[in-house]
Write a protein that holds these residues in place. Structure first.
Motif, PDB file in Angstrom:
ATOM      1  N   MET A   1       0.852  -1.192   0.000  1.00 40.12           N
ATOM      2  CA  MET A   1       0.000   0.000   0.000  1.00 40.12           C
ATOM      3  C   MET A   1       0.882   1.234   0.000  1.00 40.12           C
ATOM      4  SD  MET A   1      -3.061   0.979   2.437  1.00 40.12           S
ATOM      5  CE  MET A   1      -3.368   2.561   3.113  1.00 40.12           C
ATOM      6  N   ASP A   2       0.661   2.113  -0.927  1.00 42.98           N
ATOM      7  CA  ASP A   2       1.614   3.224  -1.028  1.00 42.98           C
ATOM      8  C   ASP A   2       1.114   4.421  -0.215  1.00 42.98           C
ATOM      9  OD1 ASP A   2      -0.418   4.395  -2.544  1.00 42.98           O
ATOM     10  OD2 ASP A   2       1.020   5.393  -3.809  1.00 42.98           O
TER      11      ASP A   2
ATOM     12  N   SER B   1       0.273   7.934  -0.274  1.00 46.41           N
ATOM     13  CA  SER B   1       0.042   8.933  -1.317  1.00 46.41           C
ATOM     14  C   SER B   1       0.659  10.258  -0.886  1.00 46.41           C
ATOM     15  CB  SER B   1      -1.438   9.100  -1.597  1.00 46.41           C
ATOM     16  OG  SER B   1      -2.197   8.728  -0.494  1.00 46.41           O
ATOM     17  N   HIS B   2       1.580  10.751  -1.704  1.00 51.72           N
ATOM     18  CA  HIS B   2       2.212  12.008  -1.313  1.00 51.72           C
ATOM     19  C   HIS B   2       1.642  13.154  -2.111  1.00 51.72           C
ATOM     20  CE1 HIS B   2       4.963   8.993  -3.187  1.00 51.72           C
ATOM     21  NE2 HIS B   2       4.664   9.691  -4.246  1.00 51.72           N
ATOM     22  N   HIS B   3       0.419  13.526  -1.795  1.00 56.79           N
ATOM     23  CA  HIS B   3      -0.153  14.702  -2.443  1.00 56.79           C
ATOM     24  C   HIS B   3       0.320  15.923  -1.695  1.00 56.79           C
ATOM     25  CE1 HIS B   3      -3.718  11.799  -3.273  1.00 56.79           C
ATOM     26  NE2 HIS B   3      -2.669  11.504  -3.981  1.00 56.79           N
ATOM     27  N   HIS B   4       0.781  16.879  -2.475  1.00 54.21           N
ATOM     28  CA  HIS B   4       1.276  18.095  -1.840  1.00 54.21           C
ATOM     29  C   HIS B   4       0.113  18.867  -1.244  1.00 54.21           C
ATOM     30  CE1 HIS B   4       3.046  22.081  -1.496  1.00 54.21           C
ATOM     31  NE2 HIS B   4       4.212  21.518  -1.554  1.00 54.21           N
ATOM     32  N   VAL B   5       0.181  19.141   0.044  1.00 55.60           N
ATOM     33  CA  VAL B   5      -0.888  19.897   0.707  1.00 55.60           C
ATOM     34  C   VAL B   5      -0.467  21.355   0.773  1.00 55.60           C
ATOM     35  CG1 VAL B   5      -2.201  20.190   2.812  1.00 55.60           C
ATOM     36  CG2 VAL B   5      -1.535  17.897   2.080  1.00 55.60           C
ATOM     37  N   ILE B   6      -1.275  22.211   0.170  1.00 57.59           N
ATOM     38  CA  ILE B   6      -0.977  23.639   0.202  1.00 57.59           C
ATOM     39  C   ILE B   6      -1.624  24.231   1.449  1.00 57.59           C
ATOM     40  CG2 ILE B   6      -1.264  25.822  -1.022  1.00 57.59           C
ATOM     41  CD1 ILE B   6      -1.332  24.349  -3.598  1.00 57.59           C
TER      42      ILE B   6
ATOM     43  N   SER C   1       1.853  19.863  -9.431  1.00 56.53           N
ATOM     44  CA  SER C   1       1.477  18.632 -10.115  1.00 56.53           C
ATOM     45  C   SER C   1       2.624  18.136 -10.971  1.00 56.53           C
ATOM     46  CB  SER C   1       0.250  18.881 -11.006  1.00 56.53           C
ATOM     47  OG  SER C   1      -0.885  19.123 -10.228  1.00 56.53           O
ATOM     48  N   ASN C   2       2.493  16.889 -11.421  1.00 53.85           N
ATOM     49  CA  ASN C   2       3.573  16.321 -12.240  1.00 53.85           C
ATOM     50  C   ASN C   2       3.549  16.951 -13.632  1.00 53.85           C
ATOM     51  OD1 ASN C   2       2.032  14.591 -14.246  1.00 53.85           O
ATOM     52  ND2 ASN C   2       1.279  13.725 -12.329  1.00 53.85           N
TER      53      ASN C   2
ATOM     54  N   LEU D   1       3.272  15.872 -16.606  1.00 48.81           N
ATOM     55  CA  LEU D   1       2.294  15.460 -17.611  1.00 48.81           C
ATOM     56  C   LEU D   1       1.020  16.301 -17.461  1.00 48.81           C
ATOM     57  CD1 LEU D   1       1.940  13.630 -19.958  1.00 48.81           C
ATOM     58  CD2 LEU D   1       1.120  11.837 -18.433  1.00 48.81           C
TER      59      LEU D   1
ATOM     60  N   THR E   1      -1.829   1.521  -7.554  1.00 52.51           N
ATOM     61  CA  THR E   1      -1.795   2.230  -6.270  1.00 52.51           C
ATOM     62  C   THR E   1      -2.817   3.356  -6.282  1.00 52.51           C
ATOM     63  OG1 THR E   1      -0.208   3.905  -6.974  1.00 52.51           O
ATOM     64  CG2 THR E   1       0.696   1.822  -6.145  1.00 52.51           C
ATOM     65  N   PRO E   2      -3.242   3.803  -5.079  1.00 57.03           N
ATOM     66  CA  PRO E   2      -4.175   4.945  -5.033  1.00 57.03           C
ATOM     67  C   PRO E   2      -3.599   6.210  -5.662  1.00 57.03           C
ATOM     68  CG  PRO E   2      -4.118   3.824  -2.918  1.00 57.03           C
ATOM     69  CD  PRO E   2      -3.032   3.219  -3.753  1.00 57.03           C
ATOM     70  N   THR E   3      -2.295   6.400  -5.511  1.00 53.84           N
ATOM     71  CA  THR E   3      -1.686   7.592  -6.109  1.00 53.84           C
ATOM     72  C   THR E   3      -1.809   7.559  -7.619  1.00 53.84           C
ATOM     73  OG1 THR E   3      -0.097   7.766  -4.310  1.00 53.84           O
ATOM     74  CG2 THR E   3       0.430   8.917  -6.341  1.00 53.84           C
TER      75      THR E   3
ATOM     76  N   GLU F   1      -3.666  10.346  -9.866  1.00 55.91           N
ATOM     77  CA  GLU F   1      -3.006  11.083 -10.949  1.00 55.91           C
ATOM     78  C   GLU F   1      -3.717  10.854 -12.275  1.00 55.91           C
ATOM     79  OE1 GLU F   1      -0.313  13.234 -10.555  1.00 55.91           O
ATOM     80  OE2 GLU F   1      -0.783  12.923  -8.449  1.00 55.91           O
TER      81      GLU F   1
ATOM     82  N   LYS G   1      -6.718  13.014 -12.398  1.00 51.87           N
ATOM     83  CA  LYS G   1      -6.346  14.410 -12.678  1.00 51.87           C
ATOM     84  C   LYS G   1      -6.130  14.617 -14.167  1.00 51.87           C
ATOM     85  CE  LYS G   1      -3.025  15.673  -9.598  1.00 51.87           C
ATOM     86  NZ  LYS G   1      -2.010  16.613  -9.071  1.00 51.87           N
ATOM     87  N   LEU G   2      -5.412  13.683 -14.795  1.00 49.90           N
ATOM     88  CA  LEU G   2      -5.179  13.799 -16.234  1.00 49.90           C
ATOM     89  C   LEU G   2      -6.494  13.791 -16.994  1.00 49.90           C
ATOM     90  CD1 LEU G   2      -2.127  11.582 -17.207  1.00 49.90           C
ATOM     91  CD2 LEU G   2      -2.289  14.051 -17.162  1.00 49.90           C
TER      92      LEU G   2
ATOM     93  N   HIS H   1      -8.549  21.208   0.813  1.00 45.72           N
ATOM     94  CA  HIS H   1      -7.558  21.146   1.895  1.00 45.72           C
ATOM     95  C   HIS H   1      -8.114  20.371   3.083  1.00 45.72           C
ATOM     96  CE1 HIS H   1      -5.471  22.686   5.513  1.00 45.72           C
ATOM     97  NE2 HIS H   1      -4.416  22.536   4.741  1.00 45.72           N
TER      98      HIS H   1
ATOM     99  N   GLN I   1      -7.933  16.812   2.355  1.00 51.10           N
ATOM    100  CA  GLN I   1      -6.558  16.319   2.384  1.00 51.10           C
ATOM    101  C   GLN I   1      -6.042  16.114   3.803  1.00 51.10           C
ATOM    102  OE1 GLN I   1      -4.746  19.511   0.113  1.00 51.10           O
ATOM    103  NE2 GLN I   1      -4.084  18.076  -1.446  1.00 51.10           N
TER     104      GLN I   1
ATOM    105  N   TYR J   1      -9.995  11.253  -1.633  1.00 46.72           N
ATOM    106  CA  TYR J   1     -10.803  12.472  -1.786  1.00 46.72           C
ATOM    107  C   TYR J   1     -10.837  12.893  -3.244  1.00 46.72           C
ATOM    108  CZ  TYR J   1      -6.252  14.811  -1.926  1.00 46.72           C
ATOM    109  OH  TYR J   1      -4.984  15.191  -2.257  1.00 46.72           O
TER     110      TYR J   1
END
Lengths: 118, 212
Positions: free
Chosen positions: A1-2, A4-9, A65-66, A68, B12-14, B18, B21-22, B84, B87, B184
């Motif tokens: 299970m990864d 998730s590293h979403h950047h939190v602003i 964001s990445n 892409l 994966t969830p990430t 992503e 988002k795309l 936020h 998150q 989320y």
């Protein structure tokens, strides 16, 4: 299970961006009072683009964001620029009102063999 | 332990997030061209009839337009704060979604008032156009300006209504505890949609209300 590293602003950034957007709104209304029409358009479009960029980069998280996703964003607006640029280059290079045409003379715009070059 | 929010075709969830988002940005790119077509048409006709467009613009209510722009910008702020909250497992997710929707309703209400004024002043394109008190001073192409005004703000308002429906959907989900910092995605995606509709208005406002 990864993880998730979403950047939190942080909300503080959002508040700052919002304040900037409001300032730009006041600026754009004020700039509309300037009597020069060319200045009006240039300033209005510039401010609108800056506001849109702030919303895209921060509210929509594109800054973090990445690449892409960033490419997709740029591509969408690039195609819009193409649409407007090519359309305007067509219209601005038409000879309307610049010289008399066949229709102005009451003739259909069809070449015939007996027609001389004018 | 399996993640019920993870669709089977993602690792994966990430990755799923992503990909979502795309997909949403691809859709927003089509929307850019969708509104862009109207902006391009507007650009051509404004270039051809600058005086008529300036005259049409002067009949729009600048105060209401400015207020509406501020309302939408504030709604984008509350939407960003909603994301936020999602998150960070914040407690106020549903409230921020509600605030965004409320501001959207305020925007539409002000638009309705503006539309009513236009109908009342005989400024709606068609047979009835220009039959009001200022009929003598209206340029012939000003009706064209109002065609663009109603088409563009009408299409924008339609997108707002759709956005309100989407906000209701995630608002209900939020109040049921559906979202957390592990999942989320719908909140983020609808946030992207909402910000986009705001950006459209950011361009509509100067082009329609601030000519000349």
């Amino acid at each position: 299970m990864d993880r998730s590293h979403h950047h939190v602003i942080e909300p503080k950034t959002y508040y700052t961006v919002f304040a900037a957007l409001l300032v730009l709104l006041v600026l754009t209304v004020a700039a509309a009072q300037i009597p020069n029409p060319l200045v009006n358009i240039v300033v209005a479009i510039t401010i609108a683009v800056v506001k849109a960029a702030l919303i895209v980069l921060y509210f929509m998280h594109v800054r973090y964001s990445n690449s892409l996703v960033q490419l997709f964003v740029v591509a969408g607006f690039a195609w819009l620029m193409l649409l407007i640029a090519l359309t305007l280059s067509d219209f601005s290079t038409r000879g309307w009102d610049r010289w008399e045409s066949d229709i102005d003379r009451g003739r259909p715009p069809i070449a015939t063999e007996t027609m001389a070059l004018e | 332990m399996s993640d019920s929010n993870l669709a089977h075709h993602f690792d994966t969830p990430t990755q799923q997030f992503e990909a979502a988002k795309l997909g949403m940005w691809l859709f927003l790119a089509t929307e850019v061209l969708f509104f862009g077509g109207m902006f391009a048409g507007y650009t051509v006709y404004r270039t051809l009839h600058p005086d008529a467009f300036a005259q049409g613009s002067s009949h729009l209510d600048l105060v209401l337009g400015t207020v509406n722009t501020a309302v939408l910008l504030l709604s984008s702020l509350s939407m960003a704060l909603a994301v936020h909250a999602a998150q960070t497992n914040g407690k106020r997710l549903a409230q921020f979604i509600g605030a965004t929707a409320l501001l959207g309703i305020v925007f539409l209400g002000i638009k309705a008032v503006e539309y009513r004024h236009k109908f009342h002043d005989h400024l709606v394109p068609g047979e009835d156009f220009g039959t009001g008190t200022h009929a003598e001073t209206l340029l012939p192409s000003t009706e064209l300006f109002f065609s663009f005004y109603f088409a563009m703000t009408g299409m924008h308002a339609l997108h707002m209504v759709i956005g309100l429906g989407l906000l209701a959907w995630i608002g209900i989900g939020a109040s049921r505890g559906r979202f957390s910092k592990e999942y989320y995605t719908p909140v983020e995606m609808i946030g992207l949609y909402w910000h986009f509709v705001d950006i459209v208005w950011v361009f509509l406002f100067p082009f329609l209300y601030l000519i000349g």
